[in-house]
Design a protein around this motif. Structure first.
Motif, PDB file in Angstrom:
ATOM      1  N   ILE A  89      35.566   9.492  75.432  1.00 13.21           N
ATOM      2  CA  ILE A  89      35.371  10.860  75.928  1.00 13.21           C
ATOM      3  C   ILE A  89      34.362  10.857  77.077  1.00 13.21           C
ATOM      4  N   MET A  90      33.237  10.166  76.887  1.00 15.63           N
ATOM      5  CA  MET A  90      32.210  10.141  77.927  1.00 15.63           C
ATOM      6  C   MET A  90      32.692   9.389  79.164  1.00 15.63           C
ATOM      7  N   LEU A  91      33.468   8.336  78.961  1.00 12.34           N
ATOM      8  CA  LEU A  91      33.965   7.551  80.086  1.00 12.34           C
ATOM      9  C   LEU A  91      34.923   8.359  80.942  1.00 12.34           C
ATOM     10  N   LEU A  92      35.725   9.213  80.329  1.00  4.17           N
ATOM     11  CA  LEU A  92      36.738   9.959  81.066  1.00  4.17           C
ATOM     12  C   LEU A  92      36.256  11.318  81.556  1.00  4.17           C
ATOM     13  N   ASP A  93      35.008  11.649  81.344  1.00  8.82           N
ATOM     14  CA  ASP A  93      34.401  12.884  81.848  1.00  8.82           C
ATOM     15  C   ASP A  93      35.194  14.120  81.451  1.00  8.82           C
ATOM     16  N   PRO A  94      34.994  14.621  80.244  1.00  2.00           N
ATOM     17  CA  PRO A  94      35.769  15.773  79.789  1.00  2.00           C
ATOM     18  C   PRO A  94      35.430  17.073  80.505  1.00  2.00           C
ATOM     19  N   LYS A  95      34.393  17.094  81.333  1.00  2.00           N
ATOM     20  CA  LYS A  95      34.028  18.330  82.038  1.00  2.00           C
ATOM     21  C   LYS A  95      34.833  18.520  83.322  1.00  2.00           C
ATOM     22  N   GLY A  96      35.622  17.511  83.687  1.00  4.39           N
ATOM     23  CA  GLY A  96      36.439  17.615  84.896  1.00  4.39           C
ATOM     24  C   GLY A  96      37.598  18.575  84.694  1.00  4.39           C
ATOM     25  N   ARG A  97      38.396  18.735  85.740  1.00  2.00           N
ATOM     26  CA  ARG A  97      39.546  19.630  85.648  1.00  2.00           C
ATOM     27  C   ARG A  97      40.601  19.050  84.727  1.00  2.00           C
ATOM     28  N   ARG A  98      41.236  19.916  83.970  1.00  4.55           N
ATOM     29  CA  ARG A  98      42.235  19.482  83.003  1.00  4.55           C
ATOM     30  C   ARG A  98      43.635  19.657  83.563  1.00  4.55           C
ATOM     31  N   VAL A  99      44.533  18.847  83.072  1.00  3.99           N
ATOM     32  CA  VAL A  99      45.942  18.980  83.427  1.00  3.99           C
ATOM     33  C   VAL A  99      46.491  20.172  82.662  1.00  3.99           C
ATOM     34  N   PRO A 100      47.106  21.134  83.335  1.00  2.86           N
ATOM     35  CA  PRO A 100      47.656  22.277  82.607  1.00  2.86           C
ATOM     36  C   PRO A 100      48.826  21.842  81.723  1.00  2.86           C
ATOM     37  N   VAL A 101      48.952  22.504  80.586  1.00  5.33           N
ATOM     38  CA  VAL A 101      50.038  22.191  79.660  1.00  5.33           C
ATOM     39  C   VAL A 101      51.314  22.855  80.168  1.00  5.33           C
ATOM     40  N   SER A 102      52.326  22.031  80.407  1.00 10.48           N
ATOM     41  CA  SER A 102      53.587  22.580  80.899  1.00 10.48           C
ATOM     42  C   SER A 102      54.469  22.977  79.718  1.00 10.48           C
ATOM     43  N   GLU A 103      55.536  23.691  80.020  1.00 13.21           N
ATOM     44  CA  GLU A 103      56.458  24.101  78.965  1.00 13.21           C
ATOM     45  C   GLU A 103      57.138  22.889  78.338  1.00 13.21           C
ATOM     46  N   PHE A 124      48.359   2.880  55.169  1.00 14.78           N
ATOM     47  CA  PHE A 124      47.365   2.193  55.998  1.00 14.78           C
ATOM     48  C   PHE A 124      47.850   2.079  57.438  1.00 14.78           C
ATOM     49  N   GLU A 125      49.109   1.706  57.616  1.00 13.20           N
ATOM     50  CA  GLU A 125      49.658   1.583  58.959  1.00 13.20           C
ATOM     51  C   GLU A 125      49.834   2.946  59.624  1.00 13.20           C
ATOM     52  N   VAL A 126      50.194   3.963  58.851  1.00 19.40           N
ATOM     53  CA  VAL A 126      50.316   5.319  59.400  1.00 19.40           C
ATOM     54  C   VAL A 126      48.951   5.817  59.868  1.00 19.40           C
ATOM     55  N   ALA A 127      47.900   5.521  59.106  1.00 19.34           N
ATOM     56  CA  ALA A 127      46.549   5.920  59.526  1.00 19.34           C
ATOM     57  C   ALA A 127      46.169   5.239  60.838  1.00 19.34           C
ATOM     58  N   GLY A 128      46.513   3.967  60.985  1.00 18.72           N
ATOM     59  CA  GLY A 128      46.254   3.269  62.239  1.00 18.72           C
ATOM     60  C   GLY A 128      47.020   3.881  63.395  1.00 18.72           C
ATOM     61  N   LEU A 129      48.280   4.256  63.148  1.00 14.74           N
ATOM     62  CA  LEU A 129      49.089   4.900  64.183  1.00 14.74           C
ATOM     63  C   LEU A 129      48.501   6.257  64.564  1.00 14.74           C
ATOM     64  N   LEU A 130      48.034   7.012  63.576  1.00  8.35           N
ATOM     65  CA  LEU A 130      47.428   8.314  63.868  1.00  8.35           C
ATOM     66  C   LEU A 130      46.145   8.151  64.691  1.00  8.35           C
ATOM     67  N   LEU A 131      45.364   7.110  64.404  1.00  4.60           N
ATOM     68  CA  LEU A 131      44.172   6.858  65.214  1.00  4.60           C
ATOM     69  C   LEU A 131      44.547   6.509  66.647  1.00  4.60           C
ATOM     70  N   LEU A 132      45.609   5.725  66.819  1.00  5.31           N
ATOM     71  CA  LEU A 132      46.077   5.399  68.162  1.00  5.31           C
ATOM     72  C   LEU A 132      46.537   6.652  68.898  1.00  5.31           C
ATOM     73  N   ILE A 133      47.284   7.514  68.211  1.00  5.39           N
ATOM     74  CA  ILE A 133      47.755   8.763  68.818  1.00  5.39           C
ATOM     75  C   ILE A 133      46.573   9.650  69.194  1.00  5.39           C
ATOM     76  N   MET A 185      43.571   8.662  69.985  1.00  6.02           N
ATOM     77  CA  MET A 185      42.904   8.087  71.146  1.00  6.02           C
ATOM     78  C   MET A 185      43.685   8.373  72.424  1.00  6.02           C
ATOM     79  N   VAL A 186      45.007   8.263  72.366  1.00 10.40           N
ATOM     80  CA  VAL A 186      45.828   8.590  73.538  1.00 10.40           C
ATOM     81  C   VAL A 186      45.696  10.078  73.862  1.00 10.40           C
ATOM     82  N   GLY A 187      45.633  10.919  72.838  1.00 16.68           N
ATOM     83  CA  GLY A 187      45.443  12.354  73.052  1.00 16.68           C
ATOM     84  C   GLY A 187      44.137  12.660  73.751  1.00 16.68           C
ATOM     85  N   VAL A 188      43.074  11.958  73.382  1.00 20.81           N
ATOM     86  CA  VAL A 188      41.783  12.161  74.047  1.00 20.81           C
ATOM     87  C   VAL A 188      41.888  11.769  75.517  1.00 20.81           C
ATOM     88  N   ILE A 189      42.581  10.677  75.784  1.00 23.26           N
ATOM     89  CA  ILE A 189      42.726  10.235  77.175  1.00 23.26           C
ATOM     90  C   ILE A 189      43.534  11.247  77.977  1.00 23.26           C
TER      91      ILE A 189
END
Length: 181
Positions: free
Chosen positions: A72-86, A150-159, A161-165
């Motif tokens: 979160i800190m590396l990607l600067d969450p205070k910057g402009r966000r991509v608008p959510v499209s339909e 266990f594997e589903v939890a790992g997949l959810l953590l990956l998702i 992290m991608v969501g944060v990015i």
């Protein structure tokens, strides 16, 4: 008294989880997630699953959340966000529907955890025959009986992290915003 603590930590966990989703600031959302994970650890303590409680705090509230905060800190969450499209909204709703259908299907396939077979006690070198340490029994159960969750939890953590990015991604500057022109 244990019922009071159960309801208290359950309410704390649910409230913190709601704040994770509803909070607009990514850093505050991550902090609320740490509180939710600590509430789950407290529920493990109430269940007398002390090993799981320590793992919850050390692994999830410690290492994983520190990783999320660095991202979160590396990607600067205070910057402009991509608008959510339909289109993003439609794909998000399709993914939510698929997740709900999968959870419903799993609930129908395995109606109660009590119906699953018991974890056998493994003999160890340092313990008498028929007894195993808590960590070895936990590891055996985690990688046999609970491998899919266990594997589903790992997949959810990956998702997550991608969501944060994706949420922290900046929009390209418009030519109208350029002060040089």
């Amino acid at each position: 008294m244990p019922a009071f603590f159960f309801y208290f930590f359950s309410a704390l966990t649910i409230l913190a989880a709601l704040l994770v989703v509803l909070n607009r600031d990514a850093v505050n959302s991550a902090m609320c997630m740490i509180v939710a994970l600590a509430g789950v650890a407290a529920l493990f303590v109430l269940l007398q699953a002390y090993f799981l409680a320590v793992l919850q705090i050390v692994v999830y509230a410690g290492a994983v959340m520190v990783l999320f905060l660095f991202i979160i800190m590396l990607l600067d969450p205070k910057g402009r966000r991509v608008p959510v499209s339909e289109m993003n909204l439609v794909f998000g709703l399709i993914a939510l529907l698929a997740l709900a259908l999968g959870a419903f299907w799993l609930a129908r396939q395995y109606p109660a955890v009590a119906e699953l077979p018991a974890i056998p006690q493994l003999p160890t070198d340092d313990a008498p025959l028929g007894y195993a340490t808590a960590a070895k029994t936990f590891g055996y159960g985690l990688f046999t009986r609970y491998l899919l969750p266990f594997e589903v939890a790992g997949l959810l953590l990956l998702i997550a992290m991608v969501g944060v990015i994706v949420l922290s991604k900046r929009t390209p500057p418009d030519s109208n915003d350029d002060p040089a022109k």
